[in-house]
Write a protein that holds these residues in place. Structure first.
Motif, short mmCIF file in Angstrom:
data_model
loop_
_atom_site.label_atom_id
_atom_site.label_comp_id
_atom_site.label_asym_id
_atom_site.label_seq_id
_atom_site.Cartn_x
_atom_site.Cartn_y
_atom_site.Cartn_z
N GLU A 3 -90.19 -105.73 -77.88
CA GLU A 3 -89.12 -106.72 -77.78
C GLU A 3 -89.66 -108.06 -77.28
OE1 GLU A 3 -85.57 -107.01 -77.77
OE2 GLU A 3 -85.73 -105.35 -79.21
N ARG A 48 -84.46 -113.61 -80.19
CA ARG A 48 -83.01 -113.36 -80.19
C ARG A 48 -82.63 -112.79 -78.84
NH1 ARG A 48 -81.66 -113.60 -85.85
NH2 ARG A 48 -83.65 -114.27 -86.74
N PRO A 49 -81.81 -113.50 -78.10
CA PRO A 49 -81.42 -112.98 -76.78
C PRO A 49 -80.78 -111.61 -76.90
CG PRO A 49 -80.23 -115.02 -77.33
CD PRO A 49 -81.22 -114.77 -78.41
N ASN A 50 -81.03 -110.76 -75.95
CA ASN A 50 -80.44 -109.43 -75.93
C ASN A 50 -79.02 -109.52 -75.40
OD1 ASN A 50 -79.58 -106.86 -75.08
ND2 ASN A 50 -81.70 -106.16 -75.03
N ALA A 51 -78.07 -109.30 -76.31
CA ALA A 51 -76.66 -109.46 -75.93
C ALA A 51 -76.23 -108.44 -74.89
CB ALA A 51 -75.78 -109.36 -77.16
N GLN A 52 -76.86 -107.29 -74.90
CA GLN A 52 -76.51 -106.25 -73.92
C GLN A 52 -76.80 -106.76 -72.52
OE1 GLN A 52 -75.44 -103.66 -75.50
NE2 GLN A 52 -76.72 -103.21 -77.28
N ALA A 53 -78.03 -107.24 -72.35
CA ALA A 53 -78.45 -107.70 -71.02
C ALA A 53 -77.56 -108.86 -70.57
CB ALA A 53 -79.90 -108.14 -71.06
N ALA A 55 -74.53 -109.47 -71.49
CA ALA A 55 -73.19 -108.97 -71.17
C ALA A 55 -73.18 -108.28 -69.82
CB ALA A 55 -72.72 -108.00 -72.25
N LEU A 56 -74.26 -107.57 -69.55
CA LEU A 56 -74.33 -106.84 -68.28
C LEU A 56 -74.23 -107.81 -67.11
CD1 LEU A 56 -74.75 -104.29 -66.72
CD2 LEU A 56 -77.21 -104.55 -66.99
N SER A 61 -68.61 -109.79 -73.06
CA SER A 61 -69.41 -109.24 -74.15
C SER A 61 -69.25 -110.04 -75.44
CB SER A 61 -68.99 -107.80 -74.41
OG SER A 61 -67.63 -107.77 -74.83
N ASP A 62 -68.33 -111.00 -75.44
CA ASP A 62 -68.09 -111.80 -76.64
C ASP A 62 -67.73 -110.93 -77.83
OD1 ASP A 62 -68.54 -114.38 -75.51
OD2 ASP A 62 -70.67 -113.92 -75.48
N ARG A 116 -67.27 -99.99 -73.97
CA ARG A 116 -68.10 -101.09 -74.47
C ARG A 116 -67.79 -102.39 -73.76
NH1 ARG A 116 -71.67 -99.13 -78.36
NH2 ARG A 116 -70.90 -97.03 -78.46
N ARG A 117 -66.79 -102.36 -72.92
CA ARG A 117 -66.41 -103.56 -72.18
C ARG A 117 -66.12 -104.73 -73.12
NH1 ARG A 117 -66.73 -99.75 -69.13
NH2 ARG A 117 -67.44 -99.78 -66.97
#
Lengths: 344, 344
Positions: A3, A48-53, A55-56, A61-62, A116-117
Motif C-alpha cells: 500500500e 489514493r487515500p485510504n477511506a477506511q482510515a 473514516a475511522l 464515511s462519506d 459500516r457507519r
DNA sequence: TGTGTTCATGGAATCGTTTCCATGGAATCG
DNA sequence: CGATTCCATGGAAACGATTCCATGAACACA
C-alpha cells in the motif's frame, strides 16, 4: 503490492505526514512550496487515500445507504438512480440494498449499514418500528423515509399522497359506467399498501360502487401476485369490469394474465395502475396510470438527509399524485364485460 | 451518543478487548464462560462492531463495487439485483454506481471505489483501457467485467455472444421479405456497441440485404437516442421496413416515436430489440427480442469475482443469445411498407 | 513433587489517517 | 533592536478493531 500511504507521499515530498494530510484536506496552514511538492508526489505515486482510515479517524464515511424493496421495480430503479446521482454530487457514495419486501432482509441490511457507519440512510421501510429500525432511531443515525413511513416512528419522510390519485381513478371508472372495480392491493405491512387500500375503500364507498370484499385481492407489490390477483378476481362469480393495481409490478403481472386469458384491455376490461412507467404509454391500448414524481422524491430525500446529517430536522414532504387517463380505461363499459370468458 | 466500542463490551463482560475480539470472530481459544459473558454484554449494549476499524486492520472491507451505466435500464436493474443478492449471501455489501455512459463519471466512480478499498469491482466498462481502468489493473484490484469488455485489458469477463442473436434476427427479417433493415446502434465506445454493429453489418452482407450506410443510426444506448434514430431513419428517401435496436432503452424510445408517427408495429414496420424485458411480451403486438440471461450473468460475475479475490484466475464466460420471434416481426412485409407516411 | 504441556487471557503493537499541541523562524510593531 | 505575533511545520496521540507474544494457571505425567 505494498500500500502506498501518506507517509510515502510525505517522505517523497520531504515533509511530514501531518503536512501532507493538511495539503490533502486543503488546510490553509501550508506553504505554497509544500503544496506543490506534495501534489507532485501524489501524482508521481498515484496515491489514493485510504477511506477506511480516514473514516475511522474523522467519524464520517462519506457514504449513505439506500434500502429499497427491489431495484427491478422501475419506480425504485428511478429512485436509486436519482438518489445515487444526487448523493454523488454532494460527495457521497451510495450503498444499495434490496429488501425484497422481507423484514428479515431489511433488518439484516440495516445492521450492515449501521456497522459500516454510513453517514445516513434513506429507506423505503417495511413493517412496524421493531427490529433494526428501532436501533436506527436509538443510535440517532440520520434517516429519511421515502415512499413509505412507519407508524409511531418520527422520522422525516418524502411520500406521495396516494389518496387523491386513487380517488380520481375510482371516480373516473365510475363515470364511464363501472360499478365493480377489482383492486389488487399492496401488502398491509407497508404504509403505502395500507394507505392506498384505505383510499380505495373510502372512494368506492363515497362513489356508491360495489364494496364487495371479494373485489379486493391482497398482493405483495411483486409481479407474480398481480397475476394471482387477476386469476382470483376474474374467477369470481361476478368478476369486476375494471381493475386497479396498487403498483406497476403487480400491474405488469396482471396485464400478462389478461393477455393470456384473451381479454382485450380497455374493451373487455378497464385497467389502471399506480406508478407511472415510461413504457406504460407505449402499450396498445396505452395504460392509464396514477402518476407521481420519482425524481422529486429522490432529490428531496437526499436533500433532507443532508439536512439531518447537518443537525437539522426538516419537515416531511407529501408529493401529489394525479390520474392520467389513457385508452385502457376511457372506453365506456362494454356490454360483454363482466361475463366470464370461459362461459361464452 | 458516545460510540460503544469493543472495550465497553470487554469491561462489562470483565475480560480484555483481545478476548472480546476473539469471541466475536469465533476464535476457539476462548472459554465458554468468557463467550457467554461477552455475548451477554453485546446484546446488553446492542454493540455493533465498527466495520471501518475492522477493515483498516484486516485489509478487507467485505464490500464490492458494482458500476453500471444506468440502473434505470431494466437490463442493469436486473443485473444489480442479482449481483447484490449473490454478494450479500457471501457476506459482501454492494456499492452501486451509475456511469451514465460517460467516461469521466466512470473514472470518478472507480477512483472512489479504489479509495474505499472495496475487495473487488464488477463493472460494465466504457471506453478504452485508459484512465482509472488502468489504475485498477496496476493495483491488482480484483475486477470482473460484465456485459462488456475493454480491448487490450486482460480481465475475466462475463459477456453475451451478440453475434448469434443478431444474425438470427437479420435472417428472420430477411425470410419474411425485408430487404432494408434500419439498425439503431449502440455507441462505438462500448464493446457491445461495436460487436453488435459488426454482427449486423456482416449478417446483412451475408444475407444479401441492403448495406446502405444510411440505414445505420448511432445512438448511445439511452432512450432519447432511440427516438432520434427512428426520426432519422424514417426520414430517409428510402426508409427501412424493419428496425433493429441494439438495446431495450433505445427500443423504448423508438417505439414511442413509431406510435407518435402513427405507424403500426408489425404491420407498417417490423421491430426487434436486443435485450429481453418482461413486459416486451405484453406489448400489442408483442415485441420480438434477442434474449440473453441476466441472472446467469450476474451470478457468474459474483462467482468469478470471489475467485479472483481468493487469488484465482477464472476463465471468461460467453453466454448465448437467441432470437425470440413475436408478433412485431413475424408478419410478411406489408405492401405499404417502405412508403413515407407523409407522402401518402 | 517437579517438569512439561496445554490453553485462556491480557498487554501492546499495528493498520493509515487526522488533529492537537509545541516549536522555532520570520515578520511586524513600538 | 527587543518584544510580540503569526504561521508553517513536525511529533505524537487518537480512532476501534485485530493479532502477535508473553504470562500464568491448570493439568498430566513420571
Amino acid at each position: 503490492m505494498a500500500e502506498i500511504t501518506i507517509k510515502d507521499v510525505a517522505s517523497l515530498a520531504g515533509v511530514s505526514a501531518a503536512t501532507a494530510s493538511r495539503v490533502l484536506s486543503g488546510n490553509p496552514a501550508t506553504s505554497p512550496g509544500a503544496r506543490a511538492r506534495v501534489a507532485a508526489a501524489i501524482t508521481e505515486l498515484d496515491y489514493r487515500p485510504n477511506a477506511q482510515a480516514r473514516a475511522l479517524r474523522s467519524t464520517r464515511s462519506d457514504s449513505i445507504g439506500l434500502l429499497v424493496s427491489d431495484v427491478r421495480n422501475p419506480f425504485f430503479a428511478d429512485l436509486a438512480h436519482t438518489v445515487e446521482q444526487a448523493a454523488l454530487s454532494e460527495g457521497y457514495v451510495t450503498l444499495l440494498g434490496n429488501a425484497n419486501e422481507r423484514k428479515e432482509q431489511q433488518d439484516r441490511y440495516l445492521d450492515t449499514l449501521i456497522s459500516r457507519r454510513v453517514d445516513g440512510i434513506i429507506v423505503a421501510p417495511l413493517g412496524d418500528g421493531s427490529g433494526s429500525i428501532a436501533s436506527l432511531i436509538e443510535r440517532e443515525i440520520p434517516t429519511v423515509f421515502v415512499d413509505r413511513t412507519v407508524d409511531g416512528i418520527d422520522v422525516p419522510s418524502v411520500t406521495t399522497d396516494s389518496e387523491a390519485g386513487i380517488r380520481q381513478a375510482v371516480e373516473h371508472l365510475s363515470s364511464v359506467g363501472h360499478t365493480r372495480i377489482g383492486y389488487i392491493s399492496g401488502p398491509q405491512a407497508t404504509s403505502t399498501g395500507r394507505e392506498r387500500f384505505a383510499a380505495f375503500t373510502s372512494a368506492v364507498a363515497d362513489t356508491g360502487l360495489s364494496q364487495d370484499p371479494e373485489l379486493v385481492y391482497f398482493g405483495d407489490f411483486q409481479a407474480a401476485s398481480g397475476s394471482a390477483g387477476v386469476h382470483a378476481l376474474l374467477d369470481l362469480d361476478e368478476p369486476p369490469t375494471a381493475l386497479l393495481a396498487a403498483d406497476s409490478l403487480m400491474a405488469v403481472g396482471a396485464l400478462a394474465i389478461l393477455h393470456k386469458r384473451g381479454l382485450r384491455i380497455g374493451t373487455d376490461i378497464a385497467m389502471i395502475a399506480f406508478d407511472d412507467v415510461e413504457w406504460f404509454a407505449l402499450l396498445n391500448p396505452a395504460l392509464s396510470v396514477i402518476s407521481h414524481s420519482v425524481e422529486d422524491m429522490g432529490r428531496l430525500a437526499v436533500e433532507m438527509l443532508l439536512q439531518v446529517i447537518a443537525g437539522g430536522t426538516p419537515e416531511s414532504v407529501v408529493l401529489p399524485s394525479e390520474l392520467i387517463i389513457r385508452a385502457s380505461s376511457s372506453s365506456p363499459i362494454s356490454p360483454s364485460a363482466g361475463l366470464r370468458p370461459r362461459k361464452n
